[in-house]
Design a protein around this motif. Structure first.
Motif, mmCIF file in Angstrom:
data_model
loop_
_atom_site.group_PDB
_atom_site.id
_atom_site.type_symbol
_atom_site.label_atom_id
_atom_site.label_comp_id
_atom_site.label_asym_id
_atom_site.label_seq_id
_atom_site.Cartn_x
_atom_site.Cartn_y
_atom_site.Cartn_z
ATOM 1 N N LYS A 1 1.822 -3.165 14.872
ATOM 2 C CA LYS A 1 2.388 -3.206 13.531
ATOM 3 C C LYS A 1 3.905 -3.384 13.592
ATOM 4 N N ARG A 2 4.427 -4.185 12.659
ATOM 5 C CA ARG A 2 5.868 -4.248 12.491
ATOM 6 C C ARG A 2 6.312 -2.952 11.812
ATOM 7 N N VAL A 3 7.390 -2.354 12.297
ATOM 8 C CA VAL A 3 7.851 -1.067 11.763
ATOM 9 C C VAL A 3 9.248 -1.232 11.178
ATOM 10 N N LEU A 4 9.386 -0.757 9.945
ATOM 11 C CA LEU A 4 10.690 -0.699 9.289
ATOM 12 C C LEU A 4 11.014 0.753 8.997
ATOM 13 N N LEU A 5 12.265 1.125 9.210
ATOM 14 C CA LEU A 5 12.719 2.480 8.929
ATOM 15 C C LEU A 5 13.698 2.434 7.761
ATOM 16 N N LEU A 6 13.392 3.171 6.709
ATOM 17 C CA LEU A 6 14.296 3.252 5.566
ATOM 18 C C LEU A 6 15.437 4.200 5.906
ATOM 19 N N ASP A 7 16.655 3.690 5.916
ATOM 20 C CA ASP A 7 17.806 4.553 6.162
ATOM 21 C C ASP A 7 17.885 5.638 5.083
ATOM 22 N N PRO A 8 18.534 6.759 5.364
ATOM 23 C CA PRO A 8 18.568 7.856 4.386
ATOM 24 C C PRO A 8 19.252 7.462 3.088
ATOM 25 N N VAL A 9 18.689 7.933 1.998
ATOM 26 C CA VAL A 9 19.265 7.736 0.678
ATOM 27 C C VAL A 9 20.376 8.772 0.484
ATOM 28 N N PRO A 10 21.546 8.380 -0.026
ATOM 29 C CA PRO A 10 22.575 9.397 -0.339
ATOM 30 C C PRO A 10 21.997 10.420 -1.312
ATOM 31 N N GLU B 1 -4.601 6.843 12.112
ATOM 32 C CA GLU B 1 -5.837 6.268 12.648
ATOM 33 C C GLU B 1 -6.335 5.128 11.775
ATOM 34 N N ARG B 2 -6.276 5.306 10.441
ATOM 35 C CA ARG B 2 -6.753 4.255 9.553
ATOM 36 C C ARG B 2 -5.794 3.065 9.539
ATOM 37 N N LEU B 3 -4.488 3.317 9.573
ATOM 38 C CA LEU B 3 -3.524 2.231 9.621
ATOM 39 C C LEU B 3 -3.698 1.391 10.890
ATOM 40 N N SER B 4 -3.902 2.068 12.006
ATOM 41 C CA SER B 4 -4.041 1.365 13.276
ATOM 42 C C SER B 4 -5.246 0.445 13.273
ATOM 43 N N GLN B 5 -6.292 0.848 12.550
ATOM 44 C CA GLN B 5 -7.531 0.067 12.522
ATOM 45 C C GLN B 5 -7.555 -0.977 11.417
ATOM 46 N N ASP B 6 -6.600 -0.914 10.493
ATOM 47 C CA ASP B 6 -6.593 -1.822 9.346
ATOM 48 C C ASP B 6 -5.893 -3.119 9.735
ATOM 49 N N ALA B 7 -6.670 -4.157 9.981
ATOM 50 C CA ALA B 7 -6.110 -5.435 10.429
ATOM 51 C C ALA B 7 -5.293 -6.123 9.356
ATOM 52 N N ALA C 1 0.852 -1.191 0.000
ATOM 53 C CA ALA C 1 0.000 0.000 0.000
ATOM 54 C C ALA C 1 0.886 1.239 0.000
ATOM 55 N N GLN C 2 0.652 2.133 -0.931
ATOM 56 C CA GLN C 2 1.434 3.370 -1.016
ATOM 57 C C GLN C 2 0.684 4.500 -0.337
ATOM 58 N N LEU C 3 1.312 5.104 0.673
ATOM 59 C CA LEU C 3 0.741 6.237 1.415
ATOM 60 C C LEU C 3 1.803 7.327 1.472
ATOM 61 N N THR C 4 1.941 8.086 0.403
ATOM 62 C CA THR C 4 3.035 9.055 0.300
ATOM 63 C C THR C 4 2.516 10.442 -0.069
ATOM 64 N N GLY C 5 3.223 11.451 0.412
ATOM 65 C CA GLY C 5 2.872 12.835 0.112
ATOM 66 C C GLY C 5 4.126 13.682 -0.009
ATOM 67 N N SER C 6 4.172 14.525 -1.004
ATOM 68 C CA SER C 6 5.347 15.371 -1.225
ATOM 69 C C SER C 6 5.670 16.207 0.001
#
Length: 639
Positions: A522-531, A477-483, A447-452
């Motif tokens: 929820k399992r959380v992953l953090l994307l390290d910074p892109v060069p 709120e919606r992510l928390s409720q989305d099983a 699921a893509q949830l992105t904003g500039s």
């Protein structure tokens, strides 16, 4: 019209900060308000001149426009005539096409409209547009077109109410600007109606000073007090205002009113403040301010195109020095001879029209050349094609500008029958990765949830994105409720937000997001910074090939990556240690075990601009994300 030496000095107080801000941003964080100082000065001088002509019965719209052509066109079109060939030599086809469009818009004095229209990720970065600075000239020229007509009508039909009308126009402009700021900050910045209140401050002052008459009766200490207070206020604005805060808005009133106060103080009686502004060095800079404004920005931008990176301090200093020399030469050999020449009014008007036509013809010719170059085949074409290697669903699935997608409008990639969903939540750095994951998904939907410019940090509104915090709260709120969502990958250009005035709010907001997601199971992953880089990677690779330079030298060293991203890496390390999340090791994937970070794979760029991974780049990172998603759920971070 009597020459005001203090206003010449005030022009210096406007141009020096602008140049310093563009060349060395940290030196004067508020140096950009020099443009607003110019607006007030222009409003005052033009209105004073028009009122004098109205009172003498020598008012003529045609003569006014001829005078504007004599004053503005020689320096402007001389600059365009020299910058265009340089751009022809240095710019890639897409950048050349953008320059050509802006060249035509500059000739027509609508570059502010063109710049607003092309604001977005797929247009060249602002710091790479050689004519970006002409937006302010367009605003002033649009004012010059409308205001003389308005003043002439008011003089004839409502002379006693001119002051009230000017005040009303200024307040209406300010109100519209304030209304726009939360919804469309770019329009508030570029649109002439949203900037008119600054010009009206100068115009209103000219009307009031003309009606009030000499102020010799005022106590001397009043002028001294106002002068010192205004100087202090103006200097404070230059030091304290920041470009990452909402602007223009109410903040613009600060330098504008201080400028108006200094003009008023020097109008009738000499004060210490006006004597300071009248000093010879400031007057010299003020006399060259227009041509220096025209030249300094193209010189800095062309330096970036020449070195394919942010110029070194010595190179920046040389670019500024060159702009001073060109400004001096422009005033001496271009502007002054035209001003002093005895040219009939119809000839001057015809010359102005010819200059505009020439700029349009040059715009057309450069556009044709850009398309011709873009059509070439070969290795350079393959290298520059990376600029188009972004997600085909970016426009449809990504919130940008004033368009915000809610949770129900999210895009889903991968097998729709998969039992679980991984949500990619972030700013624009998550777009291509979401699509790349979806193309290779097996056990998860994506699921893509992105904003500039809207990172997943609760309660945080980045500069120019006042609706970001509300959008993030709704997403959480919606992510928390989305099983169906069992994992969330957070992605952002961390360095950008950590370098703003609200860095602490971003830090706290990201930590709160991680905490709330973990709390929701929820399992959380953090994307390290892109060069990230200071020049579009595909364009740099193509130019390096054309110039016979090593392609891999474009990548930064791992040490530079660690230093540039130190704040972001420390933040992510702290979050992973405290919250039991996993990190996607982007730095190791792109920079590990090599002298320079990878920017290409064969002839395919790993970036589509200077900081966003291309689809090829995202495909290189996606397997690492999949491994972490498929790994057992950690109680604490393993890294």
């Amino acid at each position: 019209m009597k020459i005001r030496h203090d206003i010449e000095g005030l022009r210096a107080l406007a141009i020096v900060p602008v140049v310093a801000f563009h060349a060395w941003p940290s030196l004067l964080p508020g140096g950009f308000v020099g443009v607003d100082i110019f607006f007030v000065i222009s409003g005052y001088l033009i209105t004073t001149l028009l009122l004098q002509r109205l009172e003498s019965g020598k008012y003529s719209i045609a003569s006014f426009y001829a005078a504007r052509i004599r004053r503005i066109f020689p320096a402007l079109f001389a600059m365009l005539a020299l910058v265009a060939p340089a751009c022809l030599l240095l710019l890639e086809p897409q950048a050349l096409r953008e320059f050509a469009r802006l060249l035509g818009a500059t000739g027509l004095f609508v570059s502010n409209v063109e710049l607003y229209r092309t604001t977005g990720y797929f247009d060249g970065a602002a710091e790479l547009k050689p004519l970006l600075h002409t937006w302010s000239l367009a605003v002033e020229e649009q004012y010059y077109i409308v205001f003389p007509l308005l003043l002439a009508l008011l003089w004839r039909f409502a002379r006693r109410h001119i002051g009230i009308v000017l005040l009303a126009v200024g307040l209406a402009s300010l109100a519209w600007c304030l209304w726009l700021m939360p919804y469309d900050a770019e329009l508030a910045f570029y649109a002439a109606p949203a900037r008119t209140f600054e010009l009206m401050i100068g115009s209103g002052l000219a009307w009031w000073m003309g009606r009030a008459g000499p102020a010799a009766a005022r106590p001397a200490w009043v002028g001294e007090l106002v002068g010192w207070a205004a100087l202090a206020a103006l200097l404070a604005a230059l030091l304290l205002l920041r470009a990452d805060r909402a602007f223009p808005g109410p903040a613009a009133l600060w330098p504008c009113l201080a400028t108006a106060a200094l003009i008023w103080v020097g109008g009738t009686r000499q004060t210490v403040a006006s004597r300071i502004l009248s000093a010879a060095p400031l007057r010299w800079l003020g006399a060259h301010s227009f041509s220096l404004y025209l030249w300094h920005w193209p010189m800095l931008v062309l330096a970036r195109h020449l070195v394919l990176d942010q110029p070194a301090p010595v190179q920046v200093a040389l670019a500024v020095a060159m702009s001073v020399v060109l400004a001096w030469a422009s005033l001496r050999w271009v502007e002054t001879p035209v001003r002093q020449a005895r040219v009939l009014q119809p000839v001057m008007l015809a010359a102005g029209a010819s200059a505009i036509a020439a700029s349009l013809a040059a715009s057309w010719a450069l556009t044709a050349v850009s398309y011709q170059r873009a059509a070439r085949s070969g290795r350079e074409a393959t290298l520059r094609a990376g600029a188009m290697d972004f997600s085909p669903d970016r426009k449809r699935c990504h919130s940008s500008g004033n368009r915000w997608l809610d949770y129900d409008q999210r895009c889903l990639f991968g097998p729709l029958q998969a039992p679980a969903t991984l949500a990619v939540w972030g700013d624009s750095h998550g777009v291509e990765l979401a699509r790349a994951l979806g193309d290779r998904a097996a056990g998860h939907r994506i699921a893509q949830l992105t904003g500039s410019s809207c990172p997943p940090a609760l309660g945080f509104n980045p500069p120019g994105r006042p609706r970001c915090a509300a959008a993030n709260q709704a997403t959480l709120e919606r992510l928390s409720q989305d099983a169906s969502v069992d994992g969330v990958l957070l992605a952002a250009r961390y360095e950008f937000y950590l370098n703003t005035a609200d860095a602490a709010a971003f830090d706290a907001g990201l930590a709160e997001t991680v905490r709330r997601l973990r709390q929701a199971g929820k399992r959380v992953l953090l994307l390290d910074p892109v060069p990230t880089y200071r020049y579009p990677v595909p364009a740099a690779l193509a130019q390096r090939w054309l110039r016979g330079l090593a392609l891999d030298e474009q990548g930064q060293t791992p040490a530079r990556y660690q230093a540039q991203q130190a704040g972001a890496l420390a933040l992510l390390q702290r979050l992973s240690a405290q919250e039991g999340v996993l990190r996607v090791p982007v730095g190791e994937l792109l920079c590990g075990g090599r002298p320079r970070c990878a920017v290409r794979e064969g002839d395919h760029s790993l970036y589509f601009d200077d900081n966003h991974l291309s689809m090829h780049g995202a495909a290189r990172v996606a397997p690492a994300v999949r491994r972490l998603v498929e790994a057992p759920q950690p109680a604490q971070a393993s890294r």
